[in-house]
Design a protein around this motif. Structure first.
Motif, PDB file in Angstrom:
ATOM      1  N   ILE A  71      -7.247   5.038   2.256  1.00  0.00           N
ATOM      2  CA  ILE A  71      -7.841   3.964   3.053  1.00  0.00           C
ATOM      3  C   ILE A  71      -8.223   4.477   4.430  1.00  0.00           C
ATOM      4  CG2 ILE A  71      -7.317   1.780   4.234  1.00  0.00           C
ATOM      5  CD1 ILE A  71      -5.659   1.059   1.681  1.00  0.00           C
ATOM      6  N   VAL A 127       0.859  -1.169   0.000  1.00  0.00           N
ATOM      7  CA  VAL A 127       0.000   0.000   0.000  1.00  0.00           C
ATOM      8  C   VAL A 127       0.903   1.229   0.000  1.00  0.00           C
ATOM      9  CG1 VAL A 127      -1.780   1.229   1.284  1.00  0.00           C
ATOM     10  CG2 VAL A 127      -1.785  -1.253   1.257  1.00  0.00           C
ATOM     11  N   GLU A 158      -2.307   5.657  -1.093  1.00  0.00           N
ATOM     12  CA  GLU A 158      -3.374   4.679  -0.846  1.00  0.00           C
ATOM     13  C   GLU A 158      -3.676   4.589   0.648  1.00  0.00           C
ATOM     14  OE1 GLU A 158      -3.409   0.942  -3.750  1.00  0.00           O
ATOM     15  OE2 GLU A 158      -1.422   1.348  -2.905  1.00  0.00           O
ATOM     16  N   ARG A 159      -2.632   4.632   1.437  1.00  0.00           N
ATOM     17  CA  ARG A 159      -2.779   4.554   2.895  1.00  0.00           C
ATOM     18  C   ARG A 159      -3.650   5.699   3.413  1.00  0.00           C
ATOM     19  NH1 ARG A 159      -0.082   1.932   7.032  1.00  0.00           N
ATOM     20  NH2 ARG A 159       0.252   3.219   8.863  1.00  0.00           N
ATOM     21  N   CYS A 215      -5.480  -0.942   6.385  1.00  0.00           N
ATOM     22  CA  CYS A 215      -4.763  -1.307   5.158  1.00  0.00           C
ATOM     23  C   CYS A 215      -4.758  -2.823   4.975  1.00  0.00           C
ATOM     24  CB  CYS A 215      -3.338  -0.763   5.192  1.00  0.00           C
ATOM     25  SG  CYS A 215      -3.261   1.034   4.980  1.00  0.00           S
TER      26      CYS A 215
END
Length: 150
Positions: A23, A15, A19-20, A125
């Motif tokens: 999320i 990730v 993206e982290r 994640c």
């Protein structure tokens, strides 16, 4: 002499930092929508999905932070996980299950306030990576529940 060619191992999909962050934002939104659905929603599947995601992440964060398994909140969360499991595939939501799930989400909110954000994001994640390839089932909860069993 025969040479064996070995394919390079693929690294598991990780990730990225972006993206982290996404999320994290989505999961925090799930906490809110899961609570609303549990309190007032009529959709059994929506309740199971929303509450299940919140419970999964909070359990994962509790395990990572080695939270005391005798903590009252964890007992409530274990009961809520059982209620979510029982509610799965049921068309109507019983008052007892709704109350147990709402109590579990309330316990999650209390833990969210004290757990390090890093642990919660890491667990969110983990959930997101799992959900890329599969659904989360009861068998995914069992090791988490065993890890926090009193």
């Amino acid at each position: 002499m025969t040479r064996f060619y070995r394919k390079p191992q693929r690294k598991p999909m990780g990730v990225s930092l972006i993206e982290r962050a996404i999320i994290d934002k989505e999961w925090r939104s799930t906490v809110t929508s899961g609570q609303i659905t549990a309190l007032m929603g009529d959709g059994s599947n929506e309740m199971v999905n929303g509450a299940g995601r919140v419970l999964f992440v909070v359990l994962g964060a509790c395990i990572a932070e080695e939270v005391d398994t005798d903590l009252l909140e964890l007992r409530i969360i274990r009961g809520a996980c059982n209620a979510v499991y029982e509610q799965k595939d049921e068309p109507t939501i019983t008052a007892a299950r709704r109350a147990s799930i709402v109590s579990g989400l309330d316990a999650c909110n209390r833990l969210i306030e004290v757990l390090p954000r890093r642990a919660l994001v890491d667990a969110a994640c983990d959930l997101a990576v799992k959900m890329r390839t599969q659904h989360i089932n009861w068998t995914d909860f069992v090791p988490l529940l065993e890890a926090v069993a009193a």
